[in-house]
Design a protein around this motif. Structure first.
Motif, PDB file in Angstrom:
ATOM      1  N   SER A  54       1.308  -1.276   0.394  1.00 50.53           N
ATOM      2  CA  SER A  54      -0.170   0.159   0.211  1.00 50.53           C
ATOM      3  C   SER A  54       0.819   1.283   0.335  1.00 50.53           C
ATOM      4  O   SER A  54       0.170   2.625   0.120  1.00 50.53           O
ATOM      5  N   TRP A 112      -2.281   5.697  -1.648  1.00 48.95           N
ATOM      6  CA  TRP A 112      -3.278   4.869  -2.215  1.00 48.95           C
ATOM      7  C   TRP A 112      -3.073   3.427  -3.150  1.00 48.95           C
ATOM      8  O   TRP A 112      -1.768   4.271  -2.975  1.00 48.95           O
ATOM      9  N   LEU A 149      -7.530   1.062   4.254  1.00 52.98           N
ATOM     10  CA  LEU A 149      -8.270   1.641   2.868  1.00 52.98           C
ATOM     11  C   LEU A 149      -9.788   2.814   3.057  1.00 52.98           C
ATOM     12  O   LEU A 149     -10.111   3.309   4.818  1.00 52.98           O
ATOM     13  N   PRO A 150      -9.926   4.194   2.811  1.00 53.09           N
ATOM     14  CA  PRO A 150     -10.600   5.428   2.921  1.00 53.09           C
ATOM     15  C   PRO A 150     -11.871   4.639   3.548  1.00 53.09           C
ATOM     16  O   PRO A 150     -12.690   5.078   4.811  1.00 53.09           O
ATOM     17  N   GLU A 151     -12.629   3.537   3.308  1.00 53.28           N
ATOM     18  CA  GLU A 151     -13.843   2.980   4.056  1.00 53.28           C
ATOM     19  C   GLU A 151     -13.064   2.335   4.898  1.00 53.28           C
ATOM     20  O   GLU A 151     -14.518   1.930   5.741  1.00 53.28           O
ATOM     21  N   TRP A 210     -13.338   4.557   7.644  1.00 54.94           N
ATOM     22  CA  TRP A 210     -13.934   5.253   8.081  1.00 54.94           C
ATOM     23  C   TRP A 210     -15.135   5.150   8.234  1.00 54.94           C
ATOM     24  O   TRP A 210     -15.753   5.418   9.426  1.00 54.94           O
ATOM     25  N   ALA A 216      -5.924   7.093   6.815  1.00 54.53           N
ATOM     26  CA  ALA A 216      -6.188   6.074   5.591  1.00 54.53           C
ATOM     27  C   ALA A 216      -6.076   7.388   4.566  1.00 54.53           C
ATOM     28  O   ALA A 216      -6.134   8.799   4.935  1.00 54.53           O
ATOM     29  N   LYS A 225      -6.051  10.233   1.518  1.00 55.33           N
ATOM     30  CA  LYS A 225      -7.549  10.270   0.799  1.00 55.33           C
ATOM     31  C   LYS A 225      -8.049  10.624  -0.181  1.00 55.33           C
ATOM     32  O   LYS A 225      -9.157  10.635  -0.904  1.00 55.33           O
ATOM     33  N   ASN A 243      -8.880   8.569  -3.302  1.00 47.09           N
ATOM     34  CA  ASN A 243      -9.955   5.750  -2.805  1.00 47.09           C
ATOM     35  C   ASN A 243      -9.841   5.764  -4.655  1.00 47.09           C
ATOM     36  O   ASN A 243     -10.630   6.271  -5.525  1.00 47.09           O
ATOM     37  N   THR A 244      -9.405   4.645  -4.871  1.00 48.55           N
ATOM     38  CA  THR A 244      -9.141   4.102  -6.142  1.00 48.55           C
ATOM     39  C   THR A 244      -9.674   2.655  -6.584  1.00 48.55           C
ATOM     40  O   THR A 244      -9.795   2.583  -7.394  1.00 48.55           O
ATOM     41  N   GLY A 245     -10.526   2.609  -5.243  1.00 47.03           N
ATOM     42  CA  GLY A 245     -11.312   1.624  -5.720  1.00 47.03           C
ATOM     43  C   GLY A 245     -11.708   0.542  -5.267  1.00 47.03           C
ATOM     44  O   GLY A 245     -12.550  -0.113  -5.489  1.00 47.03           O
ATOM     45  N   PHE A 277     -11.441  -1.061  -2.587  1.00 46.04           N
ATOM     46  CA  PHE A 277     -12.602  -1.826  -2.036  1.00 46.04           C
ATOM     47  C   PHE A 277     -14.070  -2.232  -2.718  1.00 46.04           C
ATOM     48  O   PHE A 277     -14.434  -3.540  -2.806  1.00 46.04           O
TER      49      PHE A 277
END
Length: 292
Positions: free
Chosen positions: A142, A155, A188-190, A192, A212, A214, A216-218, A220
């Motif tokens: 990551s 990210w 990952l941002p998810e 949160w 995480a 800022k 989000n590259t998808g 999740f």
């Protein structure tokens, strides 16, 4: 790798943060923690999800990493690793760390579908019985810092997300069984959102709560749409060790392992047990008293 009985056991360490030589007394405690956990649990596979060491300001970081790899190697238990944001900050690259790992670790699990971009490696370890693949472990590097300045941490690259989409689709059995586990360092941002649905463990990180990226590259979304991904287990936030769910996907933290690292949550490790019949994935944290 093969199931030896009905349960395949993984011990996951994270954020050991080994530092300068000679070893600090806290590093000695971390080695003792590793010893106790591995003696007690006797896993089929050891996983380390990064920040194996501090490289920033650490003299001879190659030697520090080599010593840590030699320590794990003495157990002759397969070891799989990915890197964190601190492992190659200064004086050494990820490719050089992989070379040390390859040279020292004698019991390496076979990597499938290895993909390297920007010196970050993704790969898969299938778990099988008599040639039939039952589960898949995905390792994703990551990265480290947000070089564009939008946030603090990097990210997962779009190319890595595409690798996961194609690779996880290749291994799909279309039976609805969630058999894929993703290991990486940075959440990952998810996370949160998922921290609002904690199943076990604690969320006590007070800085950003969830550190995480800022952007989000998808990843999740691709885990969710794949339909056969159980979830993800990360490190990075030393005061978080929870398992949570979002849309039926587990987003979990492993228990931080290194006594040199910040945090008041007791140090330890995480055990992942995968059972065949009935198929299930369960996690539990082990915490070790530093004075024992």
């Amino acid at each position: 790798m093969e199931f030896k009985n009905n349960t395949f056991k993984i011990v996951q360490f994270t954020d050991t943060h080994f530092g300068n030589l000679p070893h600090h007394e806290d590093d000695i405690k971390t080695f003792s923690l590793i010893d106790k956990v591995l003696r007690d649990e006797k896993p089929d596979l050891i996983v380390h999800t990064g920040d194996i060491m501090w490289s920033d300001g650490v003299k001879d970081s190659d030697k520090v990493f080599q010593i840590v790899m030699e320590y794990f190697n003495k157990y002759n238990t397969p070891l799989a690793i990915t890197f964190g944001n601190h492992d190659s900050e200064e004086g050494i690259t990820r490719s050089e760390l992989r070379e040390i790992y390859d040279k020292i670790i004698t019991n390496k699990p076979e990597k499938k579908d290895s993909f390297i971009i920007d010196d970050k490696e993704n790969y898969v370890i299938p778990l099988s019985e008599n040639g039939k693949e039952l589960a898949y472990l995905y390792f994703i590097d990551s990265g480290a810092d947000d070089r564009l300045g939008f946030g603090t941490y990097e990210w997962v690259l779009p190319e890595q997300v595409e690798w996961f989409r194609k690779t996880s689709d290749k291994y799909k059995k279309n039976d609805g069984v969630k058999r894929g586990i993703v290991f990486q360092h940075i959440p990952l941002p998810e996370y949160w959102q998922s921290k609002e649905n904690i199943l076990s463990g604690v969320q006590e990180e007070t800085n950003e709560e969830i550190s995480a990226p800022k952007i989000n590259t998808g990843l999740f979304a691709n885990m969710l749409l794949n339909g056969e991904t159980w979830g993800m287990i990360v490190g990075h936030d030393h005061e978080n060790n929870f398992d949570s769910t979002l849309y039926g996907i587990h987003l979990a933290y492993a228990n931080s392992s290194g006594f040199q690292a910040y945090g008041d949550v007791p140090k330890g490790a995480t055990v992942i047990e995968i059972t065949k019949e009935p198929f299930a994935i369960k996690t539990r944290n082990i915490q070790i008293d530093a004075d024992r």
